[in-house]
Design a protein around this motif. Structure first.
Motif, PDB file in Angstrom:
ATOM      1  N   SER A 242       0.831  -1.203   0.000  1.00 57.31           N
ATOM      2  CA  SER A 242       0.000   0.000   0.000  1.00 57.31           C
ATOM      3  C   SER A 242       0.867   1.256   0.000  1.00 57.31           C
ATOM      4  CB  SER A 242      -0.926  -0.008   1.225  1.00 57.31           C
ATOM      5  OG  SER A 242      -1.754   1.142   1.233  1.00 57.31           O
ATOM      6  N   ARG A 243       1.894   1.281   0.852  1.00 51.92           N
ATOM      7  CA  ARG A 243       2.793   2.443   0.934  1.00 51.92           C
ATOM      8  C   ARG A 243       3.496   2.683  -0.392  1.00 51.92           C
ATOM      9  NH1 ARG A 243       7.339   2.350   5.539  1.00 51.92           N
ATOM     10  NH2 ARG A 243       5.564   3.007   6.841  1.00 51.92           N
ATOM     11  N   ALA A 244       4.032   1.623  -0.981  1.00 54.24           N
ATOM     12  CA  ALA A 244       4.783   1.760  -2.230  1.00 54.24           C
ATOM     13  C   ALA A 244       3.873   2.191  -3.374  1.00 54.24           C
ATOM     14  CB  ALA A 244       5.486   0.447  -2.570  1.00 54.24           C
ATOM     15  N   ARG A 245       2.666   1.620  -3.444  1.00 55.15           N
ATOM     16  CA  ARG A 245       1.734   1.993  -4.517  1.00 55.15           C
ATOM     17  C   ARG A 245       1.293   3.445  -4.374  1.00 55.15           C
ATOM     18  NH1 ARG A 245       1.686  -2.660  -8.021  1.00 55.15           N
ATOM     19  NH2 ARG A 245       2.204  -4.379  -6.628  1.00 55.15           N
ATOM     20  N   LEU A 246       1.074   3.887  -3.141  1.00 57.28           N
ATOM     21  CA  LEU A 246       0.695   5.283  -2.925  1.00 57.28           C
ATOM     22  C   LEU A 246       1.819   6.210  -3.365  1.00 57.28           C
ATOM     23  CD1 LEU A 246      -1.475   7.209  -1.854  1.00 57.28           C
ATOM     24  CD2 LEU A 246      -0.416   7.003   0.414  1.00 57.28           C
ATOM     25  N   TRP A 247       3.051   5.838  -3.049  1.00 57.76           N
ATOM     26  CA  TRP A 247       4.198   6.643  -3.468  1.00 57.76           C
ATOM     27  C   TRP A 247       4.289   6.715  -4.994  1.00 57.76           C
ATOM     28  CZ3 TRP A 247       7.253   9.908  -0.966  1.00 57.76           C
ATOM     29  CH2 TRP A 247       8.405  10.372  -1.609  1.00 57.76           C
ATOM     30  N   TYR A 248       3.990   5.610  -5.646  1.00 57.98           N
ATOM     31  CA  TYR A 248       4.081   5.535  -7.103  1.00 57.98           C
ATOM     32  C   TYR A 248       2.907   6.236  -7.788  1.00 57.98           C
ATOM     33  CZ  TYR A 248       5.383   3.365 -11.583  1.00 57.98           C
ATOM     34  OH  TYR A 248       5.785   3.135 -12.885  1.00 57.98           O
ATOM     35  N   GLY A 249       1.890   6.582  -7.012  1.00 59.67           N
ATOM     36  CA  GLY A 249       0.733   7.267  -7.577  1.00 59.67           C
ATOM     37  C   GLY A 249      -0.397   6.357  -7.994  1.00 59.67           C
ATOM     38  N   ASP A 250      -0.284   5.068  -7.661  1.00 58.17           N
ATOM     39  CA  ASP A 250      -1.340   4.110  -7.994  1.00 58.17           C
ATOM     40  C   ASP A 250      -2.303   4.030  -6.811  1.00 58.17           C
ATOM     41  OD1 ASP A 250      -2.949   2.025  -8.753  1.00 58.17           O
ATOM     42  OD2 ASP A 250      -1.319   0.648  -9.253  1.00 58.17           O
ATOM     43  N   LYS A 251      -3.207   4.985  -6.735  1.00 54.41           N
ATOM     44  CA  LYS A 251      -4.083   5.086  -5.576  1.00 54.41           C
ATOM     45  C   LYS A 251      -5.078   3.931  -5.491  1.00 54.41           C
ATOM     46  CE  LYS A 251      -3.782  10.002  -4.560  1.00 54.41           C
ATOM     47  NZ  LYS A 251      -4.542  11.202  -4.149  1.00 54.41           N
ATOM     48  N   GLU A 252      -5.455   3.381  -6.632  1.00 57.52           N
ATOM     49  CA  GLU A 252      -6.392   2.264  -6.626  1.00 57.52           C
ATOM     50  C   GLU A 252      -5.795   1.045  -5.921  1.00 57.52           C
ATOM     51  OE1 GLU A 252      -8.805  -0.551  -9.845  1.00 57.52           O
ATOM     52  OE2 GLU A 252      -8.043   1.408 -10.466  1.00 57.52           O
ATOM     53  N   GLU A 253      -4.553   0.718  -6.264  1.00 50.59           N
ATOM     54  CA  GLU A 253      -3.895  -0.421  -5.617  1.00 50.59           C
ATOM     55  C   GLU A 253      -3.521  -0.096  -4.171  1.00 50.59           C
ATOM     56  OE1 GLU A 253      -2.716  -3.937  -6.920  1.00 50.59           O
ATOM     57  OE2 GLU A 253      -4.741  -3.181  -7.243  1.00 50.59           O
ATOM     58  N   ALA A 254      -3.114   1.132  -3.899  1.00 50.26           N
ATOM     59  CA  ALA A 254      -2.814   1.528  -2.525  1.00 50.26           C
ATOM     60  C   ALA A 254      -4.039   1.346  -1.641  1.00 50.26           C
ATOM     61  CB  ALA A 254      -2.345   2.988  -2.484  1.00 50.26           C
ATOM     62  N   LEU A 255      -5.201   1.735  -2.154  1.00 48.39           N
ATOM     63  CA  LEU A 255      -6.452   1.583  -1.412  1.00 48.39           C
ATOM     64  C   LEU A 255      -6.795   0.110  -1.230  1.00 48.39           C
ATOM     65  CD1 LEU A 255      -9.080   2.769  -0.221  1.00 48.39           C
ATOM     66  CD2 LEU A 255     -10.008   2.767  -2.553  1.00 48.39           C
ATOM     67  N   ARG A 256      -6.632  -0.678  -2.277  1.00 44.88           N
ATOM     68  CA  ARG A 256      -6.974  -2.106  -2.192  1.00 44.88           C
ATOM     69  C   ARG A 256      -6.170  -2.799  -1.101  1.00 44.88           C
ATOM     70  NH1 ARG A 256      -5.490  -7.156  -4.294  1.00 44.88           N
ATOM     71  NH2 ARG A 256      -3.676  -6.341  -5.431  1.00 44.88           N
ATOM     72  N   TYR A 257      -4.878  -2.538  -1.070  1.00 42.11           N
ATOM     73  CA  TYR A 257      -4.036  -3.179  -0.059  1.00 42.11           C
ATOM     74  C   TYR A 257      -4.341  -2.661   1.345  1.00 42.11           C
ATOM     75  CZ  TYR A 257      -1.079  -5.886  -3.213  1.00 42.11           C
ATOM     76  OH  TYR A 257      -0.608  -6.823  -4.112  1.00 42.11           O
ATOM     77  N   ALA A 258      -4.601  -1.366   1.468  1.00 38.68           N
ATOM     78  CA  ALA A 258      -4.936  -0.809   2.777  1.00 38.68           C
ATOM     79  C   ALA A 258      -6.212  -1.435   3.326  1.00 38.68           C
ATOM     80  CB  ALA A 258      -5.087   0.705   2.673  1.00 38.68           C
ATOM     81  N   LYS A 259      -7.192  -1.642   2.460  1.00 44.66           N
ATOM     82  CA  LYS A 259      -8.450  -2.260   2.892  1.00 44.66           C
ATOM     83  C   LYS A 259      -8.249  -3.739   3.231  1.00 44.66           C
ATOM     84  CE  LYS A 259     -12.136  -1.106   0.435  1.00 44.66           C
ATOM     85  NZ  LYS A 259     -12.974  -0.760  -0.742  1.00 44.66           N
ATOM     86  N   MET A 260      -7.343  -4.419   2.533  1.00 45.42           N
ATOM     87  CA  MET A 260      -7.052  -5.818   2.862  1.00 45.42           C
ATOM     88  C   MET A 260      -6.556  -5.941   4.297  1.00 45.42           C
ATOM     89  SD  MET A 260      -5.208  -7.263  -0.614  1.00 45.42           S
ATOM     90  CE  MET A 260      -4.755  -8.846   0.142  1.00 45.42           C
ATOM     91  N   VAL A 261      -5.718  -4.986   4.715  1.00 43.36           N
ATOM     92  CA  VAL A 261      -5.199  -5.010   6.080  1.00 43.36           C
ATOM     93  C   VAL A 261      -6.303  -4.638   7.070  1.00 43.36           C
ATOM     94  CG1 VAL A 261      -3.567  -3.965   7.687  1.00 43.36           C
ATOM     95  CG2 VAL A 261      -2.849  -4.478   5.349  1.00 43.36           C
ATOM     96  N   LYS A 262      -6.991  -3.562   6.804  1.00 46.42           N
ATOM     97  CA  LYS A 262      -8.027  -3.079   7.726  1.00 46.42           C
ATOM     98  C   LYS A 262      -9.116  -4.119   7.928  1.00 46.42           C
ATOM     99  CE  LYS A 262     -11.392   0.694   8.325  1.00 46.42           C
ATOM    100  NZ  LYS A 262     -12.573  -0.170   8.383  1.00 46.42           N
ATOM    101  N   GLU A 263      -9.460  -4.838   6.885  1.00 46.05           N
ATOM    102  CA  GLU A 263     -10.567  -5.786   6.945  1.00 46.05           C
ATOM    103  C   GLU A 263     -10.135  -7.200   7.321  1.00 46.05           C
ATOM    104  OE1 GLU A 263     -12.250  -5.369   3.050  1.00 46.05           O
ATOM    105  OE2 GLU A 263     -12.888  -3.291   3.407  1.00 46.05           O
ATOM    106  N   ALA A 264      -8.850  -7.414   7.561  1.00 42.14           N
ATOM    107  CA  ALA A 264      -8.363  -8.753   7.913  1.00 42.14           C
ATOM    108  C   ALA A 264      -8.928  -9.193   9.257  1.00 42.14           C
ATOM    109  CB  ALA A 264      -6.833  -8.756   7.957  1.00 42.14           C
ATOM    110  N   VAL A 265      -9.324 -10.455   9.332  1.00 39.25           N
ATOM    111  CA  VAL A 265      -9.908 -10.983  10.567  1.00 39.25           C
ATOM    112  C   VAL A 265      -9.230 -12.296  10.948  1.00 39.25           C
ATOM    113  CG1 VAL A 265     -12.152  -9.886  10.218  1.00 39.25           C
ATOM    114  CG2 VAL A 265     -11.734 -12.181   9.287  1.00 39.25           C
TER     115      VAL A 265
END
Length: 474
Positions: A242-265
């Motif tokens: 998520s951090r690397a994708r956000l840095w690269y400007g790929d906000k869609e993938e940055a968001l996808r990975y961030a949500k994977m972590v937040k929603e992990a159970v």
């Protein structure tokens, strides 16, 4: 504090005088590589050696990427460093400044020079290693290599919005060599970085016990892979993605990975990670605040053997840091909310400027506290919330922001499209102060004036955000 910074940079300078080219330093492990990478015990030992390098001078509170080191100095958090780092004056021809840049550059690439032979040695001897060890050790090593390369390109590479696509910036090292390394364009470099993260993610997903046990309870899972939050585990890799994708400007993938972590159970449906709150923050009692919110750590480095708050520049006899107050009022940064957990990390003098503050973020990192708390965070859950707040739909952003406000003891005021970027950037800064990450917050968002930047320094742009290569790399 000033004395402590000086000692740190002198130490880096002494190290830097030992070699002539950081990228061709032969890691000690290559001496016995023929044997080391052929057994499970050998590759585990090699990985442990890489972690030792990481925590000794780079990823610890006083290290290059810590709260009192090179990266934090660039963020102008400390106003009394005495080396113009906070003014972004990079006179690398000055012996002291040049050795500081050499030491930081060398410290990061030295970690890579240890991780890379391990990665390649394991691939060559895959049939001799157990599947679990291969997946976890190689996965962690790949994640470490990607993380360090990301820090290098964020320091010495371009501002993400001002990339020269034809220019070669830095080497991405995937093969050990005694020859000069090839410098890559920004896109080539990031492609290799994502390849490492993708492979690490796939390997760790197969075998990492953190998938089957609560993140802070893998010690009870009949496994030898203990304290996974103190390693580059599967969820740490998702956070790095998520951090690397956000840095690269790929906000869609940055968001996808961030949500994977937040929603992990966990297997029982409870959250894998949960934002820290007042109860967690004060769980050690007065005098030992858990300012890094250990249960939020997606990955980190155990610094129990190398860092003691009581003996550090944070907790020693000279811990009062005079803030310049040239660019901002410290209290105003936190919107005059003294209940904000991030504000509570600081002991703050309310008298007129100049005033003093003491950083207590690492106060729990003492010999008499729980061992797991002495973990230098590399990625935390809060960063995933902030990424969702920045990249998600406004509805997603505000749902995450409301949770975040409750945990951090802030009054929730919904984000609007017109103020979202400014407010989320401010939350990044409040959240990551003294954690070695805010120079990147400023650089990615093209912030002209850092919050504690000296008044007599220039506005920040390419010359301030793109570091010159150190003298020994010319």
């Amino acid at each position: 504090m000033k004395k402590s910074f000086y000692i740190l940079w002198m130490a880096l300078g002494l190290v830097s005088g030992a070699c002539t080219d950081w990228l061709t330093v032969q890691p000690k492990t290559t001496i016995v590589a023929d044997h080391l990478y052929t057994t499970d015990a050998g590759v585990e030992q090699a990985l442990n050696g890489t972690y030792i390098l990481m925590k000794t001078s780079v990823y610890n509170p006083g290290g290059i990427m810590g709260g009192a080191g090179f990266a934090e100095g660039l963020a102008a958090t400390w106003s009394n460093m005495g080396n113009d780092l906070n003014k972004h004056i990079y006179n690398i021809n000055n012996e002291f400044v040049g050795s500081m840049f050499d030491g930081a550059f060398m410290g990061l690439y030295k970690i890579i020079s240890n991780a890379t032979p391990l990665i390649n040695g394991m691939e060559q001897n895959k049939e001799l290693l157990s599947e679990e060890v291969y997946n976890i050790v190689k996965g962690e090593a790949l994640a470490i290599r990607a993380c360090v390369h990301l820090d290098l390109i964020r320091l010495w590479g371009p501002m993400p919005t001002k990339v020269d696509r034809t220019k070669t910036y830095l080497p991405y090292v995937t093969e050990y060599s005694t020859s000069k390394y090839t410098y890559h364009t920004y896109d080539e470099y990031m492609e290799k970085l994502f390849a490492d993260l993708n492979e690490a993610e796939a390997l760790l997903k197969k075998s990492d016990p953190i998938l089957n046990f609560p993140a802070n309870n893998t010690t009870n899972g009949s496994t030898k892979w203990l304290k996974r939050q103190c390693h580059f585990n599967y969820y740490g890799v998702l956070g790095l993605q998520s951090r690397a994708r956000l840095w690269y400007g790929d906000k869609e993938e940055a968001l996808r990975y961030a949500k994977m972590v937040k929603e992990a159970v966990n297997t029982d449906g409870t959250p894998k990670f949960k934002l820290g709150d007042q109860a967690l923050f004060s769980s050690f009692g007065d005098g030992a605040w858990d300012g890094t919110m250990y249960p939020e750590h997606l990955c980190g480095v155990d610094v129990s053997e190398v860092f003691d708050y009581n003996k550090s520049s944070f907790g020693g006899t000279n811990v009062k840091v005079e803030m310049t107050n040239m660019a901002f009022s410290f209290l105003e940064l936190y919107d005059n909310n003294t209940s904000d957990l991030r504000f509570q990390v600081w002991l703050y003098s309310t008298r007129r400027p100049p005033f003093n503050v003491t950083c207590r973020k690492y106060e729990c990192m003492r010999p008499d506290t729980r061992a797991e708390a002495t973990n230098m965070p590399v990625v935390r859950l809060s960063e995933m919330y902030l990424t969702i707040m920045e990249c998600g739909t406004l509805t997603e952003a505000n749902a995450a922001f409301e949770e975040f406000c409750t945990a951090r003891k802030m009054t929730y005021v919904p984000l609007m499209e017109g103020d979202r970027k400014e407010r989320v950037t401010r939350e990044f800064i409040k959240e990551l102060m003294a954690e070695g990450q805010n120079f990147f917050t400023y650089k990615r968002n093209e912030v002209k004036r850092m919050f504690n930047q000296p008044e007599d320094s220039d506005d920040c742009d390419i010359q301030q955000y793109v570091l010159p290569l150190p003298p020994k790399e010319f």
